[in-house]
Design an enzyme around this catalytic site. Structure first.
Site: not given
Ligand code: UDX
Length: 472
Positions: A345, A285, A274, A288, A156-157, A159-160
């Site tokens: 986030k 995610c 990102f 971990k 699964e990909f 994002r929360e």
């Molecule tokens: C992530 C993956 O994106 C998703 O595909 C996977 O299934 C689960 O893990 P998620 O953990 O919900 O999803 O959050 P995500 O939007 O990816 O952000 C992760 C962390 O990175 C957050 O703390 C966010 O603030 C940080 N982040 C994200 C940054 O610091 N900079 C960025 O450019 C993007």
């Protein structure tokens, strides 16, 4: 257009992934039983609660609950009536970073006792390479008659915060499968996404602007699918750590990370996503999965030190931010700090591995007083921080009388704050933004001293000139 077949599906686990998957599979027209051993959770779901803060989830739950989405504590009953069984239980980290598969194992053993005909068992939880083979062998101990089933890896990909639309409008669906029979059934599960017919239904959840109409459907071996999941998350974490390292160098040379990341990300081979510099990634995610990927490579005798570096840069990012707060205030002891944001986030109430919480914990050790506000994550934060901090009813109350205001989560609503009012409320007009949500110009206009990430203040550039680091 061929009408898609409705299937009998169960989803074991009602956490973020399980609940969203169960609800969205019902939205695709399937008959779904979502199972959890936690009877309090199942009672709450049956009583109409949503349990997590997730866009569109409440609406879809109300649409399907009791019609084609049901909740139960019985794996056996759910497994018997299903053709396809998704395992979406927790896979917590062990001390060495490897994945603790005991919940997956317990489910596999119970399924082995329960199933009475051919089933497709789908691993949806994030697991290391070879787990599908391990499930297979766990379910068929020596000497026992083999029940007919196939194990599929379908990572699964989501994002929360955007989990529902990520599920319904994915970039790609990855299915790691080893028999044509299971492959055919998985295509049926996702048929209305694969052919784009779901998006055309009048009642469909609206497609996000940039989402694809039809996803790429990628069939692989189970091992490749497992590796795709770990590598995807590690790569996204790498992008964040990379841009954070570049941001730190921007500070050293007086460049602006906003301009730099725009310039790098506009190369279509690299991409702009990102690439937001800040206080590092958190959540359930990335931390971990980077650790788990590292652990599994080690297990196979493979060195992958880049994964250690991703983690090291991420942790250093929080330490740097605390040093920034300390140098802006000269000392931390007994300082009253207003904090905006507790979630890992924006768009979620999840505080697992939240950089905000980790920074607050460190500041508490330095004897700071914290008054924090988050639009939705206060309750979950309270479960971790208890009464060690004060919880403010809104952002302005967090700022009132504070020696500085810290922005630790990238909530959009913080960008609409009345900065003039914030300045009046603060004891000293200092804002430290760990997420770069404001422009330096608007902060300067409001008369606030603004420190952000990778965008050095005028004072810093002046110091660089004085030290002779900048050639004139
Ligand atoms: C992530 C993956 O994106 C998703 O595909 C996977 O299934 C689960 O893990 P998620 O953990 O919900 O999803 O959050 P995500 O939007 O990816 O952000 C992760 C962390 O990175 C957050 O703390 C966010 O603030 C940080 N982040 C994200 C940054 O610091 N900079 C960025 O450019 C993007």
């Amino acid at each position: 257009m061929e009408k898609s077949k409705k299937m009998q599906i169960s989803v074991i686990g009602s956490g973020y992934v399980g609940l969203v998957a169960a609800t969205c599979l019902a939205e695709l027209g399937h008959h779904v039983m979502c199972v959890d051993v936690d009877s309090a959770k199942i009672d709450a779901l049956n009583a109409g609660e949503t349990l997590i803060h997730e866009d569109c989830l409440q609406e879809l739950l109300s649409r399907h609950r009791g019609i084609r989405l049901f909740f139960s504590t019985s794996i056996q009953a759910a497994a018997r009536q299903s053709q396809v069984i998704f395992i979406a239980v927790g896979t917590p980290s062990a001390e060495d970073g490897s994945v603790n598969l005991s919940f997956v194992e317990a489910v596999a053993r119970e399924l082995a006792q329960s199933i009475d005909g051919y089933k497709v068992i789908v691993e949806k939880s994030t697991v290391p390479v070879y787990t599908s083979e391990w499930i297979q062998s766990t379910m068929t101990p020596k000497g026992r008659k083999q029940v007919e089933f196939d194990v599929v890896s379908n990572p699964e990909f989501l994002r929360e915060g955007t989990a529902v639309t990520d599920f319904l409008y994915p970039d790609r669906i990855v299915v790691g499968v080893s028999t044509p029979r299971a492959a055919g059934m998985m295509r049926e599960v996702y048929s209305s996404l694969i052919d784009g017919s779901y998006a055309q239904q009048a009642s469909a959840v609206p497609k996000p602007e940039r989402a694809r109409m039809q996803p790429m459907y990628i069939e692989t071996s189970p091992r490749s699918a497992e590796l795709i999941k770990h590598s995807s998350n590690a790569f996204l974490a790498l992008k964040i750590s990379f841009i954070n390292a570049v941001a730190n160098f921007c500070e050293a040379v007086g460049a602006d990370i906003t301009e730099v990341s725009k310039g790098i990300g506009s190369d279509s081979r690299i991409g702009p996503e990102f690439f937001r510099a800040g206080i590092g990634y958190g959540g359930s995610c990335f931390p971990k999965d980077v650790a788990a990927f590292r652990a599994v490579t080690r297990e196979f005798g493979f060195e992958f030190p880049l994964l250690d570096e991703i983690k090291r840069i991420n942790e250093e990012q929080r330490a740097r931010f605390i040093r920034k707060v300390s140098s802006a205030l000269r000392t931390l002891k007994n300082k009253r700090l207003g904090v905006l944001g507790l979630a890992f986030k924006d768009g979620t109430d999840d505080v697992r591995e939240s950089p905000a919480i980790k920074i607050i914990e460190q500041l508490l050790e330095e004897k700071c007083q914290i008054v924090a506000f988050d639009p939705v994550a206060m309750e979950r934060a309270r479960q971790i921080l208890g009464n060690k901090i004060t919880y403010a009813p809104d952002a302005y109350a967090a700022a009132e009388g504070a020696d500085a205001l810290l922005i630790l989560t990238e909530w959009k609503e913080f960008t609409h704050l009345d900065l003039g009012h914030i300045k009046c409320l603060l004891r000293y007009p200092i804002v430290l933004d760990g997420r770069n949500i404001f422009s330096q110009a608007e902060m300067a206009q409001a008369g606030l001293t603004y420190h952000s990430i990778g965008r050095p203040s005028h004072e810093a550039s002046h110091n660089l000139l004085k030290k002779g680091h900048i050639a004139r």
